[in-house]
Design an enzyme around this catalytic site. Structure first.
Site, mmCIF file in Angstrom:
data_model
loop_
_atom_site.group_PDB
_atom_site.id
_atom_site.type_symbol
_atom_site.label_atom_id
_atom_site.label_comp_id
_atom_site.label_asym_id
_atom_site.label_seq_id
_atom_site.Cartn_x
_atom_site.Cartn_y
_atom_site.Cartn_z
ATOM 1 N N PRO A 1 -9.486 3.252 -3.016
ATOM 2 C CA PRO A 1 -9.209 4.276 -3.925
ATOM 3 C C PRO A 1 -8.036 5.207 -3.597
ATOM 4 O O PRO A 1 -7.873 5.242 -2.323
ATOM 5 C CB PRO A 1 -10.649 5.126 -4.313
ATOM 6 N N ILE B 1 -14.573 3.185 8.497
ATOM 7 C CA ILE B 1 -13.609 3.385 7.684
ATOM 8 C C ILE B 1 -13.589 2.248 6.498
ATOM 9 O O ILE B 1 -13.604 2.763 5.368
ATOM 10 C CB ILE B 1 -12.239 3.563 8.302
ATOM 11 N N CYS C 1 -3.351 -4.851 1.716
ATOM 12 C CA CYS C 1 -4.344 -5.586 2.328
ATOM 13 C C CYS C 1 -5.555 -5.398 1.478
ATOM 14 O O CYS C 1 -5.972 -4.268 1.356
ATOM 15 C CB CYS C 1 -4.583 -5.736 3.773
ATOM 16 N N ASP D 1 -7.623 -0.691 12.448
ATOM 17 C CA ASP D 1 -6.635 -1.735 12.582
ATOM 18 C C ASP D 1 -6.842 -2.511 13.637
ATOM 19 O O ASP D 1 -6.057 -3.617 13.803
ATOM 20 C CB ASP D 1 -5.293 -1.040 12.380
ATOM 21 N N ARG E 1 0.830 -1.158 -0.026
ATOM 22 C CA ARG E 1 0.025 -0.068 0.063
ATOM 23 C C ARG E 1 0.942 1.122 0.129
ATOM 24 O O ARG E 1 0.533 2.143 -0.750
ATOM 25 C CB ARG E 1 -0.864 0.078 1.215
ATOM 26 N N ASP F 1 -8.337 8.447 -5.187
ATOM 27 C CA ASP F 1 -8.876 9.692 -5.638
ATOM 28 C C ASP F 1 -8.477 11.114 -4.653
ATOM 29 O O ASP F 1 -8.276 11.900 -5.403
ATOM 30 C CB ASP F 1 -10.347 9.660 -5.799
HETATM 31 C C1 UD1 Z 1 -3.782 3.770 6.590
HETATM 32 C C2 UD1 Z 1 -3.072 2.809 7.059
HETATM 33 C C3 UD1 Z 1 -3.976 1.534 7.385
HETATM 34 C C4 UD1 Z 1 -5.137 1.912 8.251
HETATM 35 C C5 UD1 Z 1 -5.880 3.302 7.521
HETATM 36 C C6 UD1 Z 1 -6.921 3.819 8.386
HETATM 37 C C7 UD1 Z 1 -0.903 2.791 6.192
HETATM 38 C C8 UD1 Z 1 0.330 2.334 5.296
HETATM 39 N N1 UD1 Z 1 -2.231 2.330 6.220
HETATM 40 O O1 UD1 Z 1 -4.444 3.252 5.273
HETATM 41 O O2 UD1 Z 1 -3.432 0.658 8.563
HETATM 42 O O3 UD1 Z 1 -6.240 0.936 8.358
HETATM 43 O O4 UD1 Z 1 -5.118 4.296 7.134
HETATM 44 O O5 UD1 Z 1 -6.661 4.361 9.664
HETATM 45 O O6 UD1 Z 1 -0.636 3.823 6.965
HETATM 46 N N2 UD1 Z 1 -10.180 6.875 0.836
HETATM 47 C C9 UD1 Z 1 -10.779 7.423 -0.206
HETATM 48 N N3 UD1 Z 1 -10.078 8.019 -1.100
HETATM 49 C C10 UD1 Z 1 -8.475 8.168 -1.067
HETATM 50 C C11 UD1 Z 1 -7.995 7.459 0.160
HETATM 51 C C12 UD1 Z 1 -8.817 7.045 0.849
HETATM 52 O O7 UD1 Z 1 -12.089 7.381 -0.362
HETATM 53 O O8 UD1 Z 1 -7.911 8.414 -1.993
HETATM 54 C C13 UD1 Z 1 -11.049 6.284 1.922
HETATM 55 C C14 UD1 Z 1 -10.676 4.927 2.295
HETATM 56 O O9 UD1 Z 1 -11.429 4.126 1.188
HETATM 57 C C15 UD1 Z 1 -11.145 4.555 3.544
HETATM 58 C C16 UD1 Z 1 -10.876 6.167 4.295
HETATM 59 O O10 UD1 Z 1 -10.848 6.815 2.989
HETATM 60 O O11 UD1 Z 1 -12.600 4.569 3.615
HETATM 61 C C17 UD1 Z 1 -9.795 6.172 5.012
HETATM 62 O O12 UD1 Z 1 -8.523 5.547 4.328
HETATM 63 P P1 UD1 Z 1 -7.184 6.054 4.394
HETATM 64 O O13 UD1 Z 1 -7.114 6.840 5.953
HETATM 65 O O14 UD1 Z 1 -6.449 6.749 3.334
HETATM 66 O O15 UD1 Z 1 -6.107 4.478 4.495
HETATM 67 P P2 UD1 Z 1 -4.829 4.362 4.034
HETATM 68 O O16 UD1 Z 1 -4.111 5.235 3.974
HETATM 69 O O17 UD1 Z 1 -5.090 3.472 2.916
#
Ligand code: UD1
Length: 421
Positions: free
Chosen positions: A124, A327, A118, A305, A94, A126
């Protein structure tokens, strides 16, 4: 046979465990280090698969790394070369998306494969792309590879429509190389993000953080520094849950108590006995626990997590508990396997409903993601008899020396079969 954890459960586990450095901090700091184009020393970096993958990606960029495979990682990016990043590790991980932001800070062009990670349902990027475009970068896709090119540059304010850990860090990394001021609103404020900000400031970045707003003002050249990764609050939380269900006495060392407040609050309400120090916790399991309704939220809320491990503790509570996973609502890979092990969990609308049971039973089950996998390990340690847990490769992404740590407190656990990547 592929690698499995063989666990003989049903015994109390007592003693002390040491918590390693935060995975989600390390994976961002390792990439952020290249912004210095200098020598950076990171300490408290635990030897997990994600770290090894990042090191191999750095080597593709002609960045030299020396890792003692315990905790010290030296990153020398003085001779960094921009190149297309599309190796297997990029697609497995990731956090490989942090190379997008970091390369955009150093160069006007970047090519990075779509991130893996995972399977927690849809993931996404975006919000990351929205930030990059506000910073003046256009992108197009060449099959699975994002190609970014700088088009323009002006002062900008980025209002993130949703709180995201990854987007906050990635846009911050991309903003460091800009020649105009950048404001990012509605940022995530997880301790790992604060760690990355502290690290960048030490290197010379000009960043102000107020509540959920970041302001990045152009600075001179950054310099190499030494930085200690913060303790892993998710590993600590996992051992807090383990202690709650299995330990008359479990001392958890090398923690930051301030980062665990949300977890302590939930476990205390359930009835777990917790003694607090600044850098340690002592957990004592109790004979009776009270069911709770928990909502998973961005920090300072209860972390997603730990949602999967928490279902194991809630299974030991009297009556019905629930978790609302706001989330990653599809983060449910553990449910069927835990039910096979004797749990009584069902999904109703957006809720995970957990009925208390007397105990777990041994089974042969597969973890399908990192935190789902560890929740099966917890259930196997509780259930009497011999369990086999597959999906070890996922668990290794976030937990180092797991077998040694659990053996150290009296657990009967070993790895059998061949390593599989
Ligand atoms: C990070 C953590 C992961 C944790 C998650 C939430 C790392 C490497 N991973 O994942 O362990 O479970 O934070 O605390 O640090 N979203 C969008 N668009 C985007 C980005 C995110 O819609 O461009 C949504 C996701 O689908 C989710 C929410 O935003 O519903 C939060 O995701 P995000 O905080 O970005 O998770 P990660 O950074 O991938």
């Amino acid at each position: 046979m592929r690698e499995k954890l063989l666990i003989n459960g049903g015994n109390n586990l007592s003693g002390e465990v040491e918590i390693g450095g935060a995975k989600n901090s390390a994976v961002a700091l390792i990439v952020a280090a290249i912004l210095a184009r200098d020598i950076v020393i990171l300490t408290n970096v635990k030897p997990i698969e994600d770290v090894f993958c990042l090191i191999s990606i750095l080597e593709k960029l002609n960045v030299n790394c020396y890792y003692d495979k315990k905790s010290t990682l030296i990153i020398d990016s003085r001779r960094i070369k921009n190149t297309r990043l599309d190796s297997d590790e990029v697609y497995q991980l990731r956090a490989s998306y942090y190379f997008m932001g970091a390369l955009m800070s150093l160069f006007d062009h970047a090519e990075v494969g779509a991130p893996g990670g995972c399977n927690l349902g849809e993931r996404p990027i975006d919000l990351h792309l929205l930030g990059f475009s506000k910073l003046g970068f256009d992108y197009h896709l060449d099959e699975n590879i994002f190609i970014f090119d700088k088009k323009s540059e002006s002062e900008t304010t980025i209002n993130l429509p949703k709180i995201s850990v990854g987007a906050t860090i990635n846009i911050l990394l991309a903003s460091i190389g800009r020649e105009k001021r950048v404001v990012i609103n509605n940022i995530a404020i997880e301790p790992e993000i604060k760690d990355v900000i502290e690290f960048l400031k030490k290197m010379g970045a000009n960043i102000k953080c107020r509540g959920r707003r970041l302001t990045i003002t152009p600075q001179g050249k950054l310099k190499g520094v030494t930085h200690k990764v913060i303790p892993d609050r998710i590993e600590a939380g996992t051992f807090m849950i383990l202690g709650s269900i299995l330990s008359p006495y479990l001392k958890i060392n090398n923690i930051n108590i301030k980062h665990l407040r949300n977890i302590i609050d939930v476990l205390s309400k359930i009835g777990v006995s917790i003694e607090e120090g600044d850098t340690y916790l002592i957990i004592r399991k109790q004979s009776k626990y009270t069911s709770q309704n928990i909502k998973v939220k961005p920090y300072p809320g209860f972390p997603t997590d730990l949602q999967q491990p928490l279902t194991v503790l809630l299974s030991m509570c009297e009556g019905e508990s629930s978790i609302e996973e706001t989330i990653y609502p599809a983060r449910l890979s553990h449910v069927d396997s835990l039910n096979k092990m004797g749990a009584d969990i069902r999904i109703e609308d957006n809720l995970i409903k957990i009925n208390g049971v007397k105990n777990f039973k041994a089974a042969d089950v597969d973890g399908e993601d990192l935190r789902g996998g560890i929740s099966l390990v917890l259930a196997a340690l509780l259930g009497e008899g011999e369990s086999k847990i597959g999906g070890v490769k996922y668990i290794k992404r976030g937990y180092s020396d797991l077998v040694k740590k659990i053996e150290g407190i009296g657990g009967n656990i070993k790895i059998i079969g061949e390593t599989n990547k």
